[in-house]
Scaffold this motif. Structure first.
Motif, PDB file in Angstrom:
ATOM      1  N   UNK A  90       0.863  -1.183   0.000  1.00 16.46           N
ATOM      2  CA  UNK A  90       0.000   0.000   0.000  1.00 16.46           C
ATOM      3  C   UNK A  90       0.901   1.234   0.000  1.00 16.46           C
ATOM      4  N   UNK A  91       0.293   2.392  -0.103  1.00 13.26           N
ATOM      5  CA  UNK A  91       1.083   3.615  -0.126  1.00 13.26           C
ATOM      6  C   UNK A  91       1.828   3.828   1.187  1.00 13.26           C
ATOM      7  N   UNK A  92       1.282   3.311   2.282  1.00  7.09           N
ATOM      8  CA  UNK A  92       1.935   3.463   3.578  1.00  7.09           C
ATOM      9  C   UNK A  92       3.228   2.650   3.667  1.00  7.09           C
ATOM     10  N   UNK A  93       3.422   1.704   2.735  1.00 12.19           N
ATOM     11  CA  UNK A  93       4.621   0.857   2.758  1.00 12.19           C
ATOM     12  C   UNK A  93       5.828   1.521   2.100  1.00 12.19           C
ATOM     13  N   UNK A  94       5.648   2.658   1.489  1.00 14.72           N
ATOM     14  CA  UNK A  94       6.765   3.308   0.812  1.00 14.72           C
ATOM     15  C   UNK A  94       7.944   3.539   1.740  1.00 14.72           C
ATOM     16  N   UNK A  95       7.658   3.982   2.962  1.00 14.27           N
ATOM     17  CA  UNK A  95       8.735   4.275   3.902  1.00 14.27           C
ATOM     18  C   UNK A  95       9.509   3.017   4.279  1.00 14.27           C
ATOM     19  N   UNK A  96       8.860   1.854   4.207  1.00 11.04           N
ATOM     20  CA  UNK A  96       9.533   0.597   4.563  1.00 11.04           C
ATOM     21  C   UNK A  96      10.264  -0.022   3.387  1.00 11.04           C
ATOM     22  N   UNK A  97      10.116   0.550   2.206  1.00 12.34           N
ATOM     23  CA  UNK A  97      10.736   0.000   0.997  1.00 12.34           C
ATOM     24  C   UNK A  97      11.597   1.068   0.309  1.00 12.34           C
ATOM     25  N   UNK A  98      12.606   1.590   1.032  1.00 10.33           N
ATOM     26  CA  UNK A  98      13.407   2.685   0.462  1.00 10.33           C
ATOM     27  C   UNK A  98      14.171   2.283  -0.792  1.00 10.33           C
ATOM     28  N   UNK A  99      14.664   1.046  -0.834  1.00  9.08           N
ATOM     29  CA  UNK A  99      15.443   0.644  -2.010  1.00  9.08           C
ATOM     30  C   UNK A  99      14.542   0.498  -3.232  1.00  9.08           C
ATOM     31  N   UNK A 100      13.344  -0.003  -3.036  1.00 12.48           N
ATOM     32  CA  UNK A 100      12.391  -0.117  -4.146  1.00 12.48           C
ATOM     33  C   UNK A 100      12.062   1.264  -4.699  1.00 12.48           C
ATOM     34  N   UNK A 101      11.828   2.226  -3.805  1.00 14.53           N
ATOM     35  CA  UNK A 101      11.592   3.598  -4.237  1.00 14.53           C
ATOM     36  C   UNK A 101      12.814   4.145  -4.980  1.00 14.53           C
ATOM     37  N   UNK A 102      14.000   3.793  -4.488  1.00 15.77           N
ATOM     38  CA  UNK A 102      15.224   4.260  -5.130  1.00 15.77           C
ATOM     39  C   UNK A 102      15.354   3.703  -6.547  1.00 15.77           C
ATOM     40  N   UNK A 103      15.017   2.445  -6.736  1.00 16.01           N
ATOM     41  CA  UNK A 103      15.074   1.828  -8.069  1.00 16.01           C
ATOM     42  C   UNK A 103      14.130   2.557  -9.026  1.00 16.01           C
ATOM     43  N   UNK A 104      12.915   2.807  -8.580  1.00  9.60           N
ATOM     44  CA  UNK A 104      11.925   3.489  -9.430  1.00  9.60           C
ATOM     45  C   UNK A 104      12.432   4.873  -9.830  1.00  9.60           C
ATOM     46  N   UNK A 105      12.973   5.612  -8.876  1.00  7.11           N
ATOM     47  CA  UNK A 105      13.449   6.964  -9.173  1.00  7.11           C
ATOM     48  C   UNK A 105      14.685   6.950 -10.059  1.00  7.11           C
ATOM     49  N   UNK A 106      15.533   5.948  -9.886  1.00  2.95           N
ATOM     50  CA  UNK A 106      16.701   5.864 -10.747  1.00  2.95           C
ATOM     51  C   UNK A 106      16.293   5.529 -12.179  1.00  2.95           C
ATOM     52  N   UNK A 107      15.253   4.730 -12.344  1.00  2.00           N
ATOM     53  CA  UNK A 107      14.728   4.448 -13.684  1.00  2.00           C
ATOM     54  C   UNK A 107      14.154   5.725 -14.301  1.00  2.00           C
ATOM     55  N   UNK A 108      13.422   6.502 -13.508  1.00  2.00           N
ATOM     56  CA  UNK A 108      12.885   7.771 -14.013  1.00  2.00           C
ATOM     57  C   UNK A 108      14.011   8.699 -14.463  1.00  2.00           C
TER      58      UNK A 108
END
Length: 490
Positions: free
Chosen positions: A336-354
């Motif tokens: 869920x959206x609340x899980x973003x804070x617990x998945x920093x590397x996943x967020x990092x991968x998405x932003x690096x792709x962007x």
């Protein structure tokens, strides 16, 4: 004889004035009246812009046909100028208005019409759940269906399935028109084909945007063949016919007390404001809002996800690390959206792709509506401003080792994801930034976590995956169609 000499001198003076770049303008390429500067080089547009950036700095111009193009490579300058009211307009280009005069919708309109349509669309999308938890369930449904479709080709090298486009499109269309497409829907496939044809024809279409006088001096059939004007008109008519039918269906079943979606809300507001003189709403305007949402709200997210699959296939270590984080934190439960804070590397991968993909390589153009000062230079009324996003995303002033795919750059010393990065503008900046940014971020996060909970992606045996962009589309970064190998995770 003296008369002839005098006339010759006058002619030379006039020609010199026509050829001379006015004082105060940024440095760069000026060229000839009407045709501008046409380079004789094998370098592509981005390579030439990099050359000009190295030669002239963060602000330079290139007169292309009749258009004075001003290219910007400074993030803070772009952020400042794109918030100014004198720099908000879109150019009157076929690329934006697809030959609709006056322009309608959100993407190509200016002034009061743009302000009203954007404000309405943004309000409705937020009310319908854009970027909010109440929409997560709908995104989950499409992500799970996509995984199911992907599993059908697991173990076999094949292109990324068409189901990805269907799943992403269904999210926006649930909000906009309470409709869902099937993977076999011929209408959706036809639309994607005509949209791809439009993108493939951009190089020819831009002839009329940069040299509108061509349409005056050449016969219609020649202009049509040379500049692909038929593709522009066919694209528009296909889109208008489809969305008009959708609007008519909603109108026939409309319950004014219980609006289902954005179309219903627009129809209700259109009826309420029918007697207004200054800012009435029109059904055709609604059709073009839908065209904008369809093109901007689905194709860009689809392309970003394709790039993500390619980068992870080409960087298996990154994929393994991301999946380990997802497994540890989610335990098989959908994110869920609340899980973003617990998945920093996943967020990092998405932003690096962007960052690496930079879909809008030279940004989405703005036009100045009066003479302005920028970076110490005079920018004349009618000039086109272009933020060179791809260059900024690979500028060593903003990024260490900018050409490396390195998600770790987004993780701070405490292991937290940090998104506030100067020099990052995949959704543009300023008052005309991407209308659907919150929706795109939500979809990228949930689709990524859902797919990689169940599947892994790799290059086919004996082959490599190229995460670069398709060179046949010089104005945008589109992913290259190629085979990948999905496998089901145990």
């Amino acid at each position: 004889m003296w008369v002839e000499v005098a006339l010759l001198v006058v002619l030379v003076v006039i020609l010199m004035q026509l050829l001379k770049k006015p004082e105060g303008l940024p440095p760069g390429r000026w060229g000839l009246p009407l045709i501008g500067y046409i380079p004789l080089t094998s370098k592509n547009l981005e390579e030439q812009l990099e050359d000009l950036h190295r030669q002239h700095g963060d602000v330079y111009l290139w007169r292309m046909g009749t258009q004075v193009m001003v290219f910007l490579h400074n993030y803070r300058m772009i952020k400042e100028v794109f918030n100014r009211p004198d720099s908000l307009d879109r150019p009157d280009w076929l690329f934006f208005n697809i030959n609709e005069k006056p322009p309608l919708g959100v993407g190509s309109t200016n002034g009061g019409r743009w302000h009203n349509n954007r404000r309405f669309s943004l309000r409705q999308l937020r009310d319908l759940g854009m970027g909010k938890s109440k929409l997560v369930g709908k995104v989950h449904e499409q992500a799970q269906w996509l995984v199911k479709e992907m599993k059908k080709q697991a173990g076999k090298p094949a292109p990324i399935p068409h189901a990805l486009s269907v799943a992403v499109t269904n999210v926006i269309w649930q909000m906009v028109g309470s409709r869902q497409f099937e993977v076999t829907d011929p209408k959706l496939k036809e639309f994607q084909d005509i949209f791809d044809e439009f993108l493939d024809s951009l190089t020819r279409i831009f002839i009329l945007d940069f040299m509108p006088w061509v349409q005056v001096i050449l016969p219609g059939p020649i202009v049509n063949k040379l500049c692909k004007l038929d593709v522009v008109n066919r694209t528009k008519e296909k889109f208008v016919d489809f969305f008009k039918a959708v609007v008519d269906e909603n109108q026939a079943t409309l319950d004014r007390d219980n609006p289902r979606d954005l179309i219903d809300s627009y129809l209700i507001e259109m009826e309420e404001r029918k007697d207004e003189v200054e800012a009435p709403l029109h059904e055709r305007d609604l059709v073009f809002i839908l065209i904008d949402l369809f093109s901007a709200g689905s194709s860009t997210t689809v392309d970003t996800l394709k790039f993500l699959f390619y980068y992870l296939a080409a960087n298996p270590g990154v994929q393994t690390k991301m999946q380990a984080e997802i497994d540890k934190e989610l335990h098989g439960v959908l994110a869920t959206l609340e899980d973003r804070a617990r998945l920093p590397y996943t967020e990092a991968v998405i932003h690096e792709v962007l960052r690496m993909s930079s879909l809008a390589a030279t940004g989405v153009q703005h036009m100045v509506i009066k003479d302005i000062q920028l970076g110490g230079y005079s920018i004349p009324k009618g000039s086109i401003l272009s933020a060179v996003a791809a260059s900024i995303h690979h500028d060593p002033r903003y990024w260490k080792d900018p050409h490396r795919f390195l998600p770790e750059r987004w993780i701070d010393e405490d292991g937290h994801f940090t998104s506030k990065k100067e020099g990052f503008l995949p959704f543009s900046v300023g008052k005309r930034n991407c209308l659907g940014e919150a929706l795109a971020r939500m979809e990228l996060f949930i689709f990524t976590t859902t797919v990689f909970q169940s599947l892994s992606v790799a290059a086919p045996p004996g082959k490599t995956v190229n995460p670069g962009h398709d060179p046949s589309r010089p104005m945008f970064h589109s992913p290259i169609t190629q085979d990948v190998l999905f496998t089901v995770r145990e």
